[in-house]
Design a protein around this motif. Structure first.
Motif, PDB file in Angstrom:
ATOM      1  N   ILE A  64      15.430  34.911  51.707  1.00  0.00           N
ATOM      2  CA  ILE A  64      16.109  34.480  53.040  1.00  0.00           C
ATOM      3  C   ILE A  64      15.788  35.974  53.912  1.00  0.00           C
ATOM      4  N   ILE A  65      16.128  35.953  55.246  1.00  0.00           N
ATOM      5  CA  ILE A  65      15.961  36.932  56.077  1.00  0.00           C
ATOM      6  C   ILE A  65      17.455  37.140  56.752  1.00  0.00           C
ATOM      7  N   ILE A  66      17.908  38.490  56.734  1.00  0.00           N
ATOM      8  CA  ILE A  66      19.310  38.485  57.069  1.00  0.00           C
ATOM      9  C   ILE A  66      19.151  39.792  58.044  1.00  0.00           C
ATOM     10  N   ASN A  67      19.432  39.475  59.221  1.00  0.00           N
ATOM     11  CA  ASN A  67      19.717  40.198  60.337  1.00  0.00           C
ATOM     12  C   ASN A  67      21.207  40.242  60.885  1.00  0.00           C
ATOM     13  N   THR A  68      21.905  39.445  60.589  1.00  0.00           N
ATOM     14  CA  THR A  68      23.263  39.776  61.042  1.00  0.00           C
ATOM     15  C   THR A  68      24.141  38.723  60.050  1.00  0.00           C
ATOM     16  N   SER A  69      25.394  39.169  60.345  1.00  0.00           N
ATOM     17  CA  SER A  69      26.134  38.558  59.209  1.00  0.00           C
ATOM     18  C   SER A  69      26.083  36.891  59.129  1.00  0.00           C
ATOM     19  N   LYS A  70      26.109  36.541  57.843  1.00  0.00           N
ATOM     20  CA  LYS A  70      25.887  35.042  57.725  1.00  0.00           C
ATOM     21  C   LYS A  70      26.768  34.580  56.593  1.00  0.00           C
ATOM     22  N   GLU A  71      27.203  33.208  57.019  1.00  0.00           N
ATOM     23  CA  GLU A  71      27.682  32.483  55.853  1.00  0.00           C
ATOM     24  C   GLU A  71      27.139  31.063  55.348  1.00  0.00           C
ATOM     25  N   GLN A  72      27.327  30.643  54.139  1.00  0.00           N
ATOM     26  CA  GLN A  72      27.078  29.488  53.920  1.00  0.00           C
ATOM     27  C   GLN A  72      27.783  28.523  53.288  1.00  0.00           C
ATOM     28  N   LYS A  73      27.643  27.153  53.423  1.00  0.00           N
ATOM     29  CA  LYS A  73      28.742  26.519  52.808  1.00  0.00           C
ATOM     30  C   LYS A  73      28.208  25.927  51.438  1.00  0.00           C
ATOM     31  N   MET A  74      28.834  25.733  50.345  1.00  0.00           N
ATOM     32  CA  MET A  74      28.576  25.127  49.128  1.00  0.00           C
ATOM     33  C   MET A  74      29.362  24.156  48.827  1.00  0.00           C
ATOM     34  N   LYS A  75      28.936  22.997  48.198  1.00  0.00           N
ATOM     35  CA  LYS A  75      29.675  21.881  47.700  1.00  0.00           C
ATOM     36  C   LYS A  75      29.400  21.614  46.404  1.00  0.00           C
ATOM     37  N   VAL A  76      30.309  21.112  45.434  1.00  0.00           N
ATOM     38  CA  VAL A  76      30.235  20.952  43.940  1.00  0.00           C
ATOM     39  C   VAL A  76      31.352  20.161  43.730  1.00  0.00           C
ATOM     40  N   THR A  77      30.868  19.290  42.371  1.00  0.00           N
ATOM     41  CA  THR A  77      32.116  18.333  41.895  1.00  0.00           C
ATOM     42  C   THR A  77      32.310  18.706  40.473  1.00  0.00           C
ATOM     43  N   PHE A  78      33.665  19.049  40.012  1.00  0.00           N
ATOM     44  CA  PHE A  78      33.978  19.402  38.557  1.00  0.00           C
ATOM     45  C   PHE A  78      34.229  18.147  37.960  1.00  0.00           C
ATOM     46  N   GLN A  79      33.673  17.953  36.781  1.00  0.00           N
ATOM     47  CA  GLN A  79      33.802  16.804  35.914  1.00  0.00           C
ATOM     48  C   GLN A  79      34.832  16.861  34.823  1.00  0.00           C
ATOM     49  N   GLU A  80      35.066  18.222  34.529  1.00  0.00           N
ATOM     50  CA  GLU A  80      36.091  18.443  33.441  1.00  0.00           C
ATOM     51  C   GLU A  80      37.007  19.594  33.761  1.00  0.00           C
ATOM     52  N   ALA A  81      38.185  19.642  33.267  1.00  0.00           N
ATOM     53  CA  ALA A  81      38.864  20.827  33.412  1.00  0.00           C
ATOM     54  C   ALA A  81      38.557  21.874  32.647  1.00  0.00           C
ATOM     55  N   GLY A  82      38.885  23.163  32.960  1.00  0.00           N
ATOM     56  CA  GLY A  82      38.550  24.398  32.206  1.00  0.00           C
ATOM     57  C   GLY A  82      38.171  25.679  33.064  1.00  0.00           C
ATOM     58  N   LEU A  83      37.655  26.696  32.485  1.00  0.00           N
ATOM     59  CA  LEU A  83      37.259  27.831  33.167  1.00  0.00           C
ATOM     60  C   LEU A  83      35.885  27.910  33.515  1.00  0.00           C
ATOM     61  N   TYR A  84      35.328  27.820  35.029  1.00  0.00           N
ATOM     62  CA  TYR A  84      34.154  28.107  35.474  1.00  0.00           C
ATOM     63  C   TYR A  84      33.925  29.317  35.890  1.00  0.00           C
ATOM     64  N   THR A  85      32.615  29.959  35.945  1.00  0.00           N
ATOM     65  CA  THR A  85      32.208  30.875  36.626  1.00  0.00           C
ATOM     66  C   THR A  85      31.125  30.709  37.695  1.00  0.00           C
ATOM     67  N   ILE A  86      31.469  31.323  38.823  1.00  0.00           N
ATOM     68  CA  ILE A  86      30.465  31.395  39.879  1.00  0.00           C
ATOM     69  C   ILE A  86      29.670  32.407  40.027  1.00  0.00           C
ATOM     70  N   HIS A  87      28.464  32.526  39.773  1.00  0.00           N
ATOM     71  CA  HIS A  87      27.511  33.744  39.805  1.00  0.00           C
ATOM     72  C   HIS A  87      26.697  33.736  40.834  1.00  0.00           C
ATOM     73  N   PHE A  88      26.689  34.615  41.868  1.00  0.00           N
ATOM     74  CA  PHE A  88      25.721  34.611  42.942  1.00  0.00           C
ATOM     75  C   PHE A  88      25.124  36.054  43.090  1.00  0.00           C
ATOM     76  N   TRP A  89      23.686  36.058  43.404  1.00  0.00           N
ATOM     77  CA  TRP A  89      23.001  37.193  43.235  1.00  0.00           C
ATOM     78  C   TRP A  89      21.656  37.250  44.129  1.00  0.00           C
ATOM     79  N   MET A  90      21.256  38.258  44.554  1.00  0.00           N
ATOM     80  CA  MET A  90      20.241  38.628  45.271  1.00  0.00           C
ATOM     81  C   MET A  90      19.217  39.568  44.604  1.00  0.00           C
ATOM     82  N   THR A  91      17.857  39.328  44.832  1.00  0.00           N
ATOM     83  CA  THR A  91      16.885  40.288  44.293  1.00  0.00           C
ATOM     84  C   THR A  91      15.751  40.822  45.136  1.00  0.00           C
ATOM     85  N   MET A  92      15.787  42.091  45.138  1.00  0.00           N
ATOM     86  CA  MET A  92      14.501  42.667  46.151  1.00  0.00           C
ATOM     87  C   MET A  92      13.580  43.544  45.144  1.00  0.00           C
ATOM     88  N   GLY A  93      12.677  42.951  44.769  1.00  0.00           N
ATOM     89  CA  GLY A  93      11.698  43.656  43.970  1.00  0.00           C
ATOM     90  C   GLY A  93      12.242  43.586  42.581  1.00  0.00           C
TER      91      GLY A  93
END
Length: 459
Positions: free
Chosen positions: A110-139
């Protein structure tokens, strides 16, 4: 609009972006790095809700925010995943806010030259503790952020973070801590793993003096945790812990300087061989006899020579005896030349009375530590101290408290004027001291302890 006004407006916009971006990115445990040209974030407010039901779709937002606003672009590969007690379904994203794409195509450059937001959508099928992990790599570099959420039919909420800066205040057994989260929470307090509050604590301080009997001498663990309510469910943070040391209820050990005196030393002095004459009604001649006067606890003087024979003189006839050990028991007149004998008797069992013993009085100077340093491992402490005149050795001590209680004190006897304590526990601070030692006869003489030196260690 003139040029100056345009420049002013651009500057104001830049400052607003600089202020807003870190606030979004720093909403949890990852706000980016000064070495990176962008920050990334997960919007807490977009995913938290009290109206969610298991099996329905939920939208939330992620964002990218450049650290500078000069218009330069940044390229990186984006990644995202959600883990929990059950696999999520219908996981999708949108770059433009309208078109939804399968999450399998999200991992791309992805090329970023200004502030940018994205929408995400998900369905949880069971109750419990979930972790959302978001990361970027450059080399080989990586920038990441994670959020822990609890999902149930009562809604979706973050797990509260751990309270910070747990410490005891100046007032004994009164503890306080910091709470920097925007989540509403109450708190529980623990002593050695056992919760002691009956009702939730609503402030960031707590007085535990009512539980003083639990703090026996030694090290205890006190802890505090935050509790956030999601409907009727309690969401609990991990505990913030603190080591709490309680000292022994005794006085500071006293230093005793032992000096040799005449009262502690028995000196036996005898004169030259003495001559004892034994006379009765008849002529009696006794050869000169050598006597050794020995002092005993009962202070009884016996006349002895080196021969192993004993002769009792009771006859009235003339008798001439060779030099022997003679015990005088005759009832006739006895004449004994007065010997000049000095007898010093004592009941001290450490005293030798068979020869002349001379004990010197030794005074040792107060110890002095020149330098005390910690090693790089923070598990070793090396001390160097001043050489004391007449000292035969030195006693060095290290302890976690300044009163040097026996349970927590390490004591070593060394010959040189330096020593390294090893395999120390990583407490925040230690105290060290030293004193000189020497022998006076059969006794050990100690100098005064040096001043205590405090050493701070890093864990």
């Amino acid at each position: 609009m003139n040029r100056k006004k345009i420049i002013s407006i651009i500057t104001i916009i830049a400052l607003m972006i600089t202020a807003v971006v870190p606030a979004f990115g720093a909403g949890g445990d990852g706000s980016g790095s000064v070495d990176w040209p962008v920050n990334i974030g997960i919007s807490n407010s977009s995913i938290e809700t009290t109206n969610y039901k298991i099996g329905t779709s939920k939208e939330f937002k992620i964002g990218y925010y450049p650290n500078n606003v000069s218009g330069s672009s940044f390229k990186g590969i984006r990644h995202i995943e959600i883990t929990g007690p059950a696999e999520v379904t219908d996981f999708q994203y949108s770059d433009d806010g309208d078109t939804w794409k399968a999450i399998s195509t999200f991992e791309s450059e992805i090329i970023i030259n200004t502030s940018k937001e994205q929408k995400m959508k998900v369905t949880f099928q069971e109750a419990g503790l979930y972790t959302i992990h978001f990361w970027m790599t450059m080399g080989n570099d990586k920038l990441e952020i994670s959020r822990e959420f609890y999902v149930s039919d009562s809604g979706i909420s973050r797990i509260p973070p751990v309270p910070t800066d747990l410490k005891e205040t100046n007032r004994k057994m009164r503890f306080e801590w910091s709470w920097g989260s925007d989540l509403s929470a109450t708190f529980n307090f623990y002593i050695d793993g056992e919760k002691i509050n009956d009702t939730p604590i609503t402030t960031t301080r707590y007085n535990v003096s009512a539980y003083a009997e639990r703090f026996t001498p030694g090290t205890h663990i006190v802890a505090v945790e935050a509790v956030h309510m999601l409907g009727s469910e309690s969401l609990v943070s991990k505990k913030a812990e603190l080591e709490y040391f309680v000292e022994e209820p005794t006085t500071e050990p006293q230093t005793t300087e032992v000096q040799s005196t005449e009262a502690q030393t028995t000196e036996v002095q005898t004169t030259e061989p003495q001559t004892t004459e034994v006379q009765s009604t008849e002529a009696q001649t006794t050869e000169p006899q050598t006597t050794e006067v020995q002092s005993t606890e009962a202070q009884t003087t016996e006349v002895q020579t080196t021969e192993p024979q004993t002769t009792e003189v009771q006859s009235t006839e003339a008798q001439t005896t060779e030099p022997q050990t003679t015990e005088v028991q005759s009832t006739e007149a006895q004449t004994t030349e007065s010997p000049t004998t000095k007898v010093v008797s004592t009941t001290d069992r450490e005293t030798t009375t068979q020869s002349s013993v001379t004990t010197k009085n030794i005074k040792l100077a107060k110890g002095k530590i020149k330098k005390a340093v910690k090693k790089a491992t923070a598990k070793k402490v090396k001390i160097t101290f001043k050489k004391i005149r007449k000292a035969a050795s030195y006693q060095v001590q290290i302890c976690v408290n300044k009163k040097f209680k026996k349970k927590n004190t390490i004591t070593k006897r060394v010959k040189k004027t330096k020593w390294t304590f090893k395999r120390l526990k990583p407490y925040k601070k230690y105290y060290v001291r030293v004193r000189a030692m020497a022998k006076s006869g059969r006794r050990t003489v100690y100098g005064r302890w040096s001043n205590k030196t405090k050493i701070r260690l890093k864990k």
